[in-house]
Design an enzyme around this catalytic site. Sequence first.
Site, PDB file in Angstrom:
ATOM      1  N   GLY A 117       0.803  -1.217   0.000  1.00  0.00           N
ATOM      2  CA  GLY A 117       0.000   0.000   0.000  1.00  0.00           C
ATOM      3  C   GLY A 117       0.833   1.263   0.000  1.00  0.00           C
ATOM      4  N   GLY A 118       1.959   1.249  -0.701  1.00  0.00           N
ATOM      5  CA  GLY A 118       2.713   2.486  -0.903  1.00  0.00           C
ATOM      6  C   GLY A 118       2.149   3.208  -2.115  1.00  0.00           C
ATOM      7  N   LEU A 119       2.924   4.170  -2.633  1.00  0.00           N
ATOM      8  CA  LEU A 119       2.412   4.978  -3.738  1.00  0.00           C
ATOM      9  C   LEU A 119       2.043   4.151  -4.964  1.00  0.00           C
ATOM     10  CD1 LEU A 119       4.579   8.219  -3.612  1.00  0.00           C
ATOM     11  CD2 LEU A 119       2.084   8.105  -3.681  1.00  0.00           C
ATOM     12  N   ALA A 120       2.871   3.171  -5.324  1.00  0.00           N
ATOM     13  CA  ALA A 120       2.613   2.398  -6.542  1.00  0.00           C
ATOM     14  C   ALA A 120       1.323   1.590  -6.403  1.00  0.00           C
ATOM     15  CB  ALA A 120       3.794   1.479  -6.851  1.00  0.00           C
ATOM     16  N   HIS A 156       6.921   3.276   3.067  1.00  0.00           N
ATOM     17  CA  HIS A 156       8.230   3.890   2.858  1.00  0.00           C
ATOM     18  C   HIS A 156       8.204   4.986   1.787  1.00  0.00           C
ATOM     19  CE1 HIS A 156      12.471   4.366   3.238  1.00  0.00           C
ATOM     20  NE2 HIS A 156      12.747   3.918   2.040  1.00  0.00           N
ATOM     21  N   SER A 157       7.171   5.001   0.944  1.00  0.00           N
ATOM     22  CA  SER A 157       7.037   6.106  -0.034  1.00  0.00           C
ATOM     23  C   SER A 157       7.102   7.458   0.669  1.00  0.00           C
ATOM     24  CB  SER A 157       5.691   6.017  -0.758  1.00  0.00           C
ATOM     25  OG  SER A 157       5.501   4.775  -1.363  1.00  0.00           O
ATOM     26  N   GLY A 187      12.099  14.879  -4.258  1.00  0.00           N
ATOM     27  CA  GLY A 187      11.180  15.207  -5.327  1.00  0.00           C
ATOM     28  C   GLY A 187      11.030  14.169  -6.401  1.00  0.00           C
ATOM     29  N   HIS A 197      23.292   5.161  -1.824  1.00  0.00           N
ATOM     30  CA  HIS A 197      23.100   6.621  -1.873  1.00  0.00           C
ATOM     31  C   HIS A 197      24.287   7.315  -1.226  1.00  0.00           C
ATOM     32  CE1 HIS A 197      21.341  10.582  -1.281  1.00  0.00           C
ATOM     33  NE2 HIS A 197      20.290  10.218  -1.998  1.00  0.00           N
ATOM     34  N   ARG A 199      22.411  18.377  -2.376  1.00  0.00           N
ATOM     35  CA  ARG A 199      23.419  18.695  -3.389  1.00  0.00           C
ATOM     36  C   ARG A 199      22.780  19.366  -4.591  1.00  0.00           C
ATOM     37  NH1 ARG A 199      25.005  13.517  -4.935  1.00  0.00           N
ATOM     38  NH2 ARG A 199      23.334  12.775  -3.601  1.00  0.00           N
ATOM     39  N   SER A 201      12.479   7.515  -8.772  1.00  0.00           N
ATOM     40  CA  SER A 201      11.809   6.387  -8.112  1.00  0.00           C
ATOM     41  C   SER A 201      10.412   6.779  -7.664  1.00  0.00           C
ATOM     42  CB  SER A 201      12.609   5.864  -6.936  1.00  0.00           C
ATOM     43  OG  SER A 201      12.505   6.722  -5.836  1.00  0.00           O
TER      44      SER A 201
END
Lengths: 242, 660
Positions: free
Chosen positions: B13-16, B43-44, B50, B257, B273, B414
């Site tokens: 049930g994240g953004l995707a 975790h989204s 951005g 990362h 950055r 992502s």
Amino acid sequence: MAQQKDVTISVLKFNPRDKESHPKFVEYTLQETPGMTLFIALNKIRQEMDPDLAFDFVCRAGICGSCGMVVNGKPTLACRTLVANYPDRKLQLIPMPAFELIKDLSVNTGKWMDSMSNRVESWIVDNEKEIDITKIEEKMEPKVAEDIFELDRCVECGICVASCGTALMRPNFVGAVGLNRVARFQMDPRDKRTDEDFYDLVGDDDGIFGCMSLLACEDHCPKNLPLQNKIAYMRRKLVSVK
Amino acid sequence: MKIIYCDALIIGGGLAGLRASVATQKKGLNTIVLSLVPVKRSHSAAAQGGMQASLGNSKMSNGDNEDVHFSDTVKGSDWGCDQEVARMFVHTAPKAIRELSAWGVPWTRVQGGSREAVINAKRTTIVEDKERHGLIMSRDFGGTKKWRTCYTSDATGHTMLFSVANEALKHKVDIRDRKEAISLIHEDQRCYGAIVRDLITGELEAYIAKGTCIATGGYGRIYKQTTNAVICEGMGAAIALETGVATLGNMEAVQFHPTPIVPSGILLTEGCRGDGGILRDVDGHRFMPDYEPEKKELASRDVVSRRMIEHIRNGKGVPSAYGDHIWLDISILGREHIEKNLRDVQEICKVFNGIDPADEGPKGWVPVLPMQHYSMGGIRTKKTGESQKLHGLFSCGEAACWDLHGFNRLGGNSVAETVVSGMIIGNYFADYCLENDLDIKTQTIEASLKKESNKIDKLLALNGKEDIFAIKNTMQLLMDQKVGIFRDGENLSQAVDELQELLKKTNNITVKSKSKAGNPELEEAYRVPKMLKLALCVAKGAEQRTESRGAHYREDFLKRDDKNWLKRTLTHWANEEDILPTITYEELDIIKMEMPPAFRGYGAKGMIIENELSAQRQEEVDDIKEKMDDEGKDRHEIQDALMQFDLPMNYREKNERVGE
């Protein structure tokens, strides 16, 4: 590096689904490590002392709002709670009140927040206006976007509800979290609801008129949202309806 | 036996997953979303900086379009991505942003007139066109030619997730949290749903659906040092793997990362950055221009992470109780900018490290070190998002290897992929559910349920000397040390051996509490073997891939080998009792590429073993472009002649832009 100290963490354990279980405090003592948060400490306890201990963490960065609990009497996000901030290294943890207890420190904030979201219709109501997403978006004043974002920062952790006097007396009170959502959509030009519409949603004692202005929601909000200000604003708006 | 029927089952049930659920629900399908946690905690929410979409509104993004976004994405992937998928993605991303805007995301907007910005460590004045005042703004991110990343301060994922989750509630999607899919129900190469464990009651339930879509995110927690949330254990990919039918793609492609904070590993966005923050070494020296004169701190993530470790190896790291680190300096951006655009970063630094990054000079510098961040690999799918092998199983978002990212994902791509793939794959998935009937026997469901319930009984009955928490810790440390940023054959082969040993040990544990509900150790006991299988896919794939591509870097094979390795790794688990995955490969066809392999424009030069087809295809591409240019064809027509792609709904229509 600071001298390593012993930390005593006392947890109110209870499994409401187990007939044999009774609420009781269980004490754990562990050695402090540099930068130790309750996320680190509770996981260490689970891995090394009590594999049965239930608690909720997701992001462990203060972003997702999963880990609200009452630490020495104050509701707070456990992942952002540094053990070193307690000079005597004694922490007493109890689950947040006002929510259904799952087990030990784990409470069902998800169910509560879904119900609140449905109650206040926590989405843009645009009367099914069809948006053509191939076209350039509608403009918005940068300051308006910023102001909406300010209120949109709420992570629905439930700390304001656990801090709230009204929420404890009125189980259906939408809480500062719900009123903040209403205030957020009220200022959003994309939302076509009128003050009358919002009055229909929250114009009662389980809504905007239930707040007793005790301010604990704002005192404990981990995102420092201007809750009292917004609740007072919405109350002034809605009291003039009808 | 509890059986729940629905048309479309979405696991995650994240953004995707949530965006896909809106697609299926809108097409009239009865949709259920299952989630480990309340969906707004997914975790989204942790995506900070951005979402990339080539709107081209702001001054620094002027001239941006799908072509530039496509080119950046392919270079970023080190030519490992599926270029058709990349085209589908860049073409839909502007639509996704605009849809989200209508759904309530308070995107930061262009402020007409002049403003100050820090570019290449210098204060610069940028003048925004007054006519564009109020359109959606964008910031700079690594590996991109234009400022393309749209944002809401540094809480972009959070505002997106809340808008999409509430949109799903508005459409009355049936969302059920604290539910964990522990295996897929399948027969004759078709998936029919999942066996699901209720994380509150411990009860097992069978969810039966015409189609199943996995959107459970990445597998970062197989590593110790990771920015990922504790729920990112790759369980969706693991249950697909355990069918023995579905394949996983490019599991060895793991991103590190550059700037998680030390020691907690909490992410500090690339926006630091992108907005002009710089990296400093033990002497306070800004070292990235020495290695990457052109892109400096804003080369792709794989390159910056390696340069940081390289610099530390050269003795220039900052010693600390947690080993050597690098400094991230955003103080040069000024307090006002930080408190407006990098608020969460400031909060994280203050709360977890006692540092205010807005304080000027060394006082405000923050310790950072590259750590695991993103899983490019996942459930291998066709362009529609359906598994290549298991019909009726779809996957989108980080859980999938759709293959938008190849061997390195660009920052901002992502969170963009989550909603874009939710739109595209969500609609293809809905069409599958509309076109296919359920034809599964109750017997098959019963057998699947019985099997999982027996497994849990067996775990609780084990009486061995091993500890599941210790096994998990050993796996995580081993992945950090031997399957990390720098890899070599010897360490990888050791990792494969040790992981197999750990997998065997999971049969020799004791779960101390025998309770079937509210028993965290039991959950570890059934999850860790699944994680070990994923870790084996990563390690084995990395061991066999004797080249360096994107985030997969072999110190014993330093070059990108287009001659032998322009292919995707496919992994499956052939037999239940196996302790190693079976690996095959899928060739990438250079002759069909819109953009044949070349130098990325950053990273070390002269490190490619060329494939002769690259030059041949480049010549073809150049000829077509030149000819069509002369005929006065526009960029869309030229693109169409080079490589075609399809999209559902009206997503194939052109994107309107100011100044185009």
